[in-house]
Design an enzyme around this catalytic site. Structure first.
Site, PDB file in Angstrom:
ATOM      1  N   ASN A  37     -94.236   4.259  11.976  1.00  0.00           N
ATOM      2  CA  ASN A  37     -93.857   2.817  12.785  1.00  0.00           C
ATOM      3  C   ASN A  37     -93.856   1.116  12.853  1.00  0.00           C
ATOM      4  O   ASN A  37     -94.812   1.694  11.856  1.00  0.00           O
ATOM      5  CB  ASN A  37     -94.978   3.483  13.610  1.00  0.00           C
ATOM      6  N   GLU A  52     -94.677  -2.502  14.002  1.00  0.00           N
ATOM      7  CA  GLU A  52     -94.709  -2.733  15.008  1.00  0.00           C
ATOM      8  C   GLU A  52     -94.684  -4.480  15.037  1.00  0.00           C
ATOM      9  O   GLU A  52     -93.928  -4.883  14.490  1.00  0.00           O
ATOM     10  CB  GLU A  52     -95.935  -2.951  15.277  1.00  0.00           C
ATOM     11  N   CYS A  63     -90.893   3.551  16.802  1.00  0.00           N
ATOM     12  CA  CYS A  63     -92.120   4.249  16.351  1.00  0.00           C
ATOM     13  C   CYS A  63     -90.982   5.287  15.114  1.00  0.00           C
ATOM     14  O   CYS A  63     -89.812   5.254  14.778  1.00  0.00           O
ATOM     15  CB  CYS A  63     -92.201   5.512  17.663  1.00  0.00           C
ATOM     16  N   GLU A 120     -90.437   7.940  14.489  1.00  0.00           N
ATOM     17  CA  GLU A 120     -89.543   8.907  14.916  1.00  0.00           C
ATOM     18  C   GLU A 120     -87.869   8.387  15.095  1.00  0.00           C
ATOM     19  O   GLU A 120     -87.665   8.897  14.521  1.00  0.00           O
ATOM     20  CB  GLU A 120     -89.894   9.948  16.100  1.00  0.00           C
ATOM     21  N   CYS A 175     -93.102  10.446  21.769  1.00  0.00           N
ATOM     22  CA  CYS A 175     -93.108   9.597  22.717  1.00  0.00           C
ATOM     23  C   CYS A 175     -92.044  10.173  23.181  1.00  0.00           C
ATOM     24  O   CYS A 175     -90.838   9.452  23.183  1.00  0.00           O
ATOM     25  CB  CYS A 175     -93.669   8.149  22.761  1.00  0.00           C
ATOM     26  N   CYS A 199     -88.627   8.077  22.314  1.00  0.00           N
ATOM     27  CA  CYS A 199     -88.370   9.278  21.173  1.00  0.00           C
ATOM     28  C   CYS A 199     -88.035  10.605  21.453  1.00  0.00           C
ATOM     29  O   CYS A 199     -87.190  10.712  20.893  1.00  0.00           O
ATOM     30  CB  CYS A 199     -89.525   9.179  19.643  1.00  0.00           C
TER      31      CYS A 199
HETATM   32  N1  THU Z   1     -96.337   6.151  18.310  1.00  0.00           N
HETATM   33  C1  THU Z   1     -95.298   6.202  16.696  1.00  0.00           C
HETATM   34  O1  THU Z   1     -94.359   5.770  16.357  1.00  0.00           O
HETATM   35  N2  THU Z   1     -95.214   7.634  16.891  1.00  0.00           N
HETATM   36  C2  THU Z   1     -95.217   8.804  18.363  1.00  0.00           C
HETATM   37  O2  THU Z   1     -94.835   9.571  18.415  1.00  0.00           O
HETATM   38  C3  THU Z   1     -96.282   7.875  18.603  1.00  0.00           C
HETATM   39  C4  THU Z   1     -96.908   6.510  18.866  1.00  0.00           C
HETATM   40  C5  THU Z   1     -96.667   4.288  17.946  1.00  0.00           C
HETATM   41  C6  THU Z   1     -95.829   2.981  18.203  1.00  0.00           C
HETATM   42  C7  THU Z   1     -96.900   2.162  18.272  1.00  0.00           C
HETATM   43  O3  THU Z   1     -96.945   1.603  16.598  1.00  0.00           O
HETATM   44  C8  THU Z   1     -98.725   3.101  17.507  1.00  0.00           C
HETATM   45  O4  THU Z   1     -97.605   4.378  17.300  1.00  0.00           O
HETATM   46  C9  THU Z   1     -99.164   2.966  18.880  1.00  0.00           C
HETATM   47  O5  THU Z   1     -98.489   3.309  19.975  1.00  0.00           O
END
Ligand code: THU
Length: 129
Positions: A41, A43, A52, A54, A85, A88
């Site tokens: 991920n 941000e 994310c 994925e 999520c 994704c």
């Molecule tokens: N996140 C992911 O990268 N994948 C997931 O399956 C769930 C959430 C990340 C997005 C954000 O950077 C952090 O987790 C909190 O939501």
């Protein structure tokens, strides 16, 4: 069975850029030739532009010519295994179809399921004809 793919997802997690949530995720997507495409991920200060792990893995793979996929492993440090999520799930369905999803945590707990279990009745290109 999924040892190497899970290890790749755990390894990819170390590169997560998560200064706002501190929630680090790694993903490893295996294509039909056996090549593994990883993601973490990333941000953003606007929050909404965060991507994310994925989706990073899928877009990296697509951008390098991969088109067919078999499995994705998703790694996070949660006792309850972290599922993809909603955004994704949509992207995974679009590019990977009903692939196997392996959820894993840092204690080595795993669960394997199909995307169709997580994402029933999807909207996809079949509706646009
Ligand atoms: N996140 C992911 O990268 N994948 C997931 O399956 C769930 C959430 C990340 C997005 C954000 O950077 C952090 O987790 C909190 O939501």
């Amino acid at each position: 069975m999924s040892d190497a793919l899970c290890a790749a997802a755990v390894a990819a997690r170390q590169f997560a850029h998560a200064p706002f949530s501190q929630f680090r995720v790694g993903a490893a997507l295996e294509d039909s030739s056996g090549r593994v495409h990883t993601g973490c991920n990333v941000e953003n200060a606007t929050y909404g532009l965060t991507v994310c792990a994925e989706r990073i893995a899928v877009f990296k793979a697509i951008s390098e010519g991969a088109r067919r996929f078999s499995r994705i492993a998703i790694a996070a440090d949660t006792a309850d295994l972290t599922p993809p999520c909603g955004a994704c799930r949509q992207i995974l369905w679009e590019f990977c179809g009903d692939i196997e999803i392996v959820l894993v945590n840092l204690q080595g707990y795993r669960e394997s399921l199909r995307l169709a279990e997580l994402f029933p009745r999807p909207f996809d290109a079949s509706f646009l004809k």
